[in-house]
Design a protein around this motif. Sequence first.
Motif, PDB file in Angstrom:
ATOM      1  N   ILE A  42      -7.196   2.621  -5.803  1.00  0.00           N
ATOM      2  CA  ILE A  42      -7.351   4.070  -5.650  1.00  0.00           C
ATOM      3  C   ILE A  42      -7.568   4.712  -7.013  1.00  0.00           C
ATOM      4  O   ILE A  42      -8.425   5.595  -7.181  1.00  0.00           O
ATOM      5  CB  ILE A  42      -6.115   4.669  -4.953  1.00  0.00           C
ATOM      6  N   ALA A  43      -6.811   4.237  -8.026  1.00  0.00           N
ATOM      7  CA  ALA A  43      -6.975   4.764  -9.376  1.00  0.00           C
ATOM      8  C   ALA A  43      -8.371   4.461  -9.919  1.00  0.00           C
ATOM      9  O   ALA A  43      -8.982   5.289 -10.610  1.00  0.00           O
ATOM     10  CB  ALA A  43      -5.914   4.171 -10.301  1.00  0.00           C
ATOM     11  N   ASP A  88      -3.242   0.877   6.914  1.00  0.00           N
ATOM     12  CA  ASP A  88      -3.753   2.198   6.592  1.00  0.00           C
ATOM     13  C   ASP A  88      -3.736   2.406   5.079  1.00  0.00           C
ATOM     14  O   ASP A  88      -2.794   2.028   4.387  1.00  0.00           O
ATOM     15  CB  ASP A  88      -2.906   3.270   7.268  1.00  0.00           C
ATOM     16  N   VAL A  89      -4.819   2.988   4.579  1.00  0.00           N
ATOM     17  CA  VAL A  89      -4.917   3.326   3.159  1.00  0.00           C
ATOM     18  C   VAL A  89      -4.505   4.782   3.003  1.00  0.00           C
ATOM     19  O   VAL A  89      -5.163   5.684   3.522  1.00  0.00           O
ATOM     20  CB  VAL A  89      -6.352   3.104   2.634  1.00  0.00           C
ATOM     21  N   LYS A  90      -3.435   5.005   2.293  1.00  0.00           N
ATOM     22  CA  LYS A  90      -2.926   6.356   2.081  1.00  0.00           C
ATOM     23  C   LYS A  90      -3.249   6.811   0.666  1.00  0.00           C
ATOM     24  O   LYS A  90      -2.863   6.166  -0.297  1.00  0.00           O
ATOM     25  CB  LYS A  90      -1.419   6.409   2.327  1.00  0.00           C
ATOM     26  N   LEU A 127     -10.555  15.381  -2.567  1.00  0.00           N
ATOM     27  CA  LEU A 127     -11.461  14.249  -2.356  1.00  0.00           C
ATOM     28  C   LEU A 127     -10.768  13.046  -1.729  1.00  0.00           C
ATOM     29  O   LEU A 127     -11.409  12.026  -1.489  1.00  0.00           O
ATOM     30  CB  LEU A 127     -12.078  13.822  -3.700  1.00  0.00           C
ATOM     31  N   SER A 128      -9.480  13.155  -1.469  1.00  0.00           N
ATOM     32  CA  SER A 128      -8.703  11.996  -1.034  1.00  0.00           C
ATOM     33  C   SER A 128      -9.240  11.372   0.247  1.00  0.00           C
ATOM     34  O   SER A 128      -9.515  10.170   0.304  1.00  0.00           O
ATOM     35  CB  SER A 128      -7.237  12.390  -0.853  1.00  0.00           C
ATOM     36  N   ASN A 129      -9.388  12.176   1.276  1.00  0.00           N
ATOM     37  CA  ASN A 129      -9.808  11.641   2.573  1.00  0.00           C
ATOM     38  C   ASN A 129     -11.310  11.664   2.784  1.00  0.00           C
ATOM     39  O   ASN A 129     -11.823  10.971   3.660  1.00  0.00           O
ATOM     40  CB  ASN A 129      -9.114  12.414   3.699  1.00  0.00           C
ATOM     41  N   VAL A 150      -8.481  -3.180   6.509  1.00  0.00           N
ATOM     42  CA  VAL A 150      -8.718  -2.176   7.554  1.00  0.00           C
ATOM     43  C   VAL A 150      -8.778  -2.848   8.918  1.00  0.00           C
ATOM     44  O   VAL A 150      -8.243  -2.336   9.920  1.00  0.00           O
ATOM     45  CB  VAL A 150     -10.024  -1.405   7.257  1.00  0.00           C
ATOM     46  N   ALA A 151      -9.423  -4.029   8.957  1.00  0.00           N
ATOM     47  CA  ALA A 151      -9.518  -4.750  10.224  1.00  0.00           C
ATOM     48  C   ALA A 151      -8.146  -5.186  10.714  1.00  0.00           C
ATOM     49  O   ALA A 151      -7.913  -5.311  11.926  1.00  0.00           O
ATOM     50  CB  ALA A 151     -10.426  -5.968  10.061  1.00  0.00           C
ATOM     51  N   GLN A 152      -7.225  -5.427   9.772  1.00  0.00           N
ATOM     52  CA  GLN A 152      -5.862  -5.816  10.145  1.00  0.00           C
ATOM     53  C   GLN A 152      -4.994  -4.632  10.545  1.00  0.00           C
ATOM     54  O   GLN A 152      -3.836  -4.806  10.894  1.00  0.00           O
ATOM     55  CB  GLN A 152      -5.209  -6.560   8.976  1.00  0.00           C
TER      56      GLN A 152
END
Length: 813
Positions: free
Chosen positions: A339-340, A518-520, A496-498, A513-515
């Motif tokens: 994310i960074a 969730d990416v927060k 811009l996060s989501n 993602v397939a598993q």
Amino acid sequence: MSLLHLAILLPLLAAPFIPLLFRGMKQIHTGWFVLIVPVVLVTYFAGFIPITSAGDVVTETIAWMPSLGINFTAYVDGLSLLFALLITGIGALVVLYSIYYLNKDKESLGHFYVYLLMFMSAMLGVVLSDNMIVMYMFWELTSISSFLLIGYWYEKERSRYGAQKSMLLTVFGGLSMLGGIVLLESMVGSYSIRDMVANSGVIAESPFFLVAMVLILLGAFTKSAQFPFHIWLPDAMEAPTPVSAYLHSATMVKAGLYLVARMSPVFQESSVWLWTIAGVGMFTMFWGSFNAVKQTDLKGILAFSTVSQLGLIMSLLGLGAAALHYDGMDDNIFMVATIAAIFHLINHATFKGSLFMMVGIVDHETGTRDIRKLGGLMTVMPISFTVAVIGSLSMAGLPPFNGFLSKEMFLKATTKVFSADFFALDTIGILLPVIAFVGSVFTFIYSIMLFTRTFMGKAKFDQLPKQPHEAPIGMLISPVILALLVVGLGFFPNVLSNSLIKPAVESIYPTLVAQGQDVKVDIYFWHGLTPELYMTIGVILLGSLLFWQMGKWMGIYNRIPHRLTLNGMYDGTLVWSNKAAYRFKDNYMTGFIRSYLIYIFVFLSGMMLFSIWWFDMYRFSFENLAEIAPYEYVLGAVVMLAALAILFMKSRLPSIILLGVVGYGVALFFVFFGAPDLALTQLVIETVSVALFLLVFYHMPDISKKEVRMRFKVGNAIVAVLVGTTVTLLSFMALTNKSLTSISEYYKENVYELAAGKNMVNVVLVDFRGFDTLFEIVVLGIAAFGIYTMIKFRTTRRTKGEGEHEAKQQTRQ
């Protein structure tokens, strides 16, 4: 062609019209017409944000070479959309800036904007192509177009040098990457990136896995200016400032980062991938910041700062790739690292773009970029000063700007990373936060240097080539917009996060993602009293101290002689390779066609005979052969005796005649075997060849004055026998090992129906092998033009010489 493909190619389609607009509409700056292209594209790509934010992708395919598995598949997901928006958005601001930076009356804008549009289209092709061969094509187009942009002011030696250096290093990396692509395709049977990701397990089990990984990384490291390939980027600063702002803040150097992010799932099974990316990126971050401090040119400072920032993002991608190994960890620091990386990618484009444009304004309005001559510009250039302060402090990682947020996430990733088992707690793992801290200290120093040495301190206006003043409002619009984004993303990072960051991260980790993981993405300023906050305070304190005492420790940069630096080694390698190439060329380029034929014949015969022996192919059968008529024996004997006699001739004239006998004998064989067209062609060629040979040798000085005796050369005879033996063996083998029906049967059955012709030879030459015939005609045409040019040049030179001689005679008289 779909609308998505049209968007990728739109800059290329618009490029041919730019020179016409430049010549036909002199009263309007050409940039205003060019600006339409990126504005339309950024608007178009912005329409994909709701699609990718929902986790969907858009795919459009044009069949190109389906038999080879090469199709132009455009693929839009979160990662490719982010880069597309950066390419077109920053591109629009750069074009607007260039309108006021480049003088329409003094610059060749027709060339400049063609190169710029070519580069924009190439970058869009790189990030939006799913097929890796298509991506490679666009990848190399970025190298070519950046070469043209960097060398735009080609009258400057340094511009040519920088363009050549960038071309050599990035093309070397691109060719290496092509080898990796071919190896990956051999493992999974597809050039599609999505297929490679889906078959990452198969790739990991291949014996060529490590080789393919290294080749792919060479392409990424050279393009993104990672150590030791970073040396091309500072010299590329000789390009006009709009080019620097575009190529080195948001586009070309980011292509290597895109490749690493895109290929991380493919090489997810290997910790070598993580180690290499994280290690190289971290050292590049330190080395770039360390060298930026010693620069006295503003663009030089920004060049090395770009190297450093690219290393920072690369290291974060390396650490983030470990999420595929440690997705079950508490406080998933590796996901934070990714994310960074994405967030800093955006931040870097904003603050570095604004700083490049600010430096261009300073150079444009003062006539210099040398910080030793600058100072005190704050009073006369307040807006530029404000932009410089915002961009520099964001680059230094200070609040309340966006660079502080992503820098804190970077420091957090390095302080937590040695908690993972594969990072050897007490050794290498602990080096990452140490290197990150030291690199951040130097980043702080050069960031403070950038605006204090330029805008603060004592004014030195008398040392400036121009009387300084604030730039026109048009030139300030683009850097001000980017500076506002720096501030806005600092105060409201989650805007811009989501929409952009989360979809991009999910695109890098499709397996997670397939598993269902969730990416927060939740970015905020205050995390409490954390180690990274203490590191930031330490960076400010130590950086301030070193900045204050710079005069006492700057001598360390003079310890290493130039020849031992990477640039010195590069220059030395070029000099040595040129000398070696000339020496090698002088040894084999003797000027004698006989020597060149020996090289070709010996190599060809040697390789063919070795292949015949190695693959056990020497099998001959003389059964089912037609009977040989007595006159064929006689003709064969004549041809062989004439060919052997050539070796023992003592002068050229009999050799030419005997060579003609051989040719006419072969023509008679064609007549006997029912090939009148070939016989006619052979007779014409032999007649013309013999006549030309006789004509040429008649006019040679040593022929016209005396007969030159030719010595028998054993080496030439051996080569001739070797070639003859090879061709004879191949003929016998072809006759014996017929496993397929002769292609002549296909021609017999189809020449009339498919080509409406009765003469098989003519139909084959004109229809079935029409391109061969066309290219042969082209070659003959080129040769004719060359001969005409040489004759014309010689005639002109002779006429000029005679005129000068007559003039001298008249002068003497």
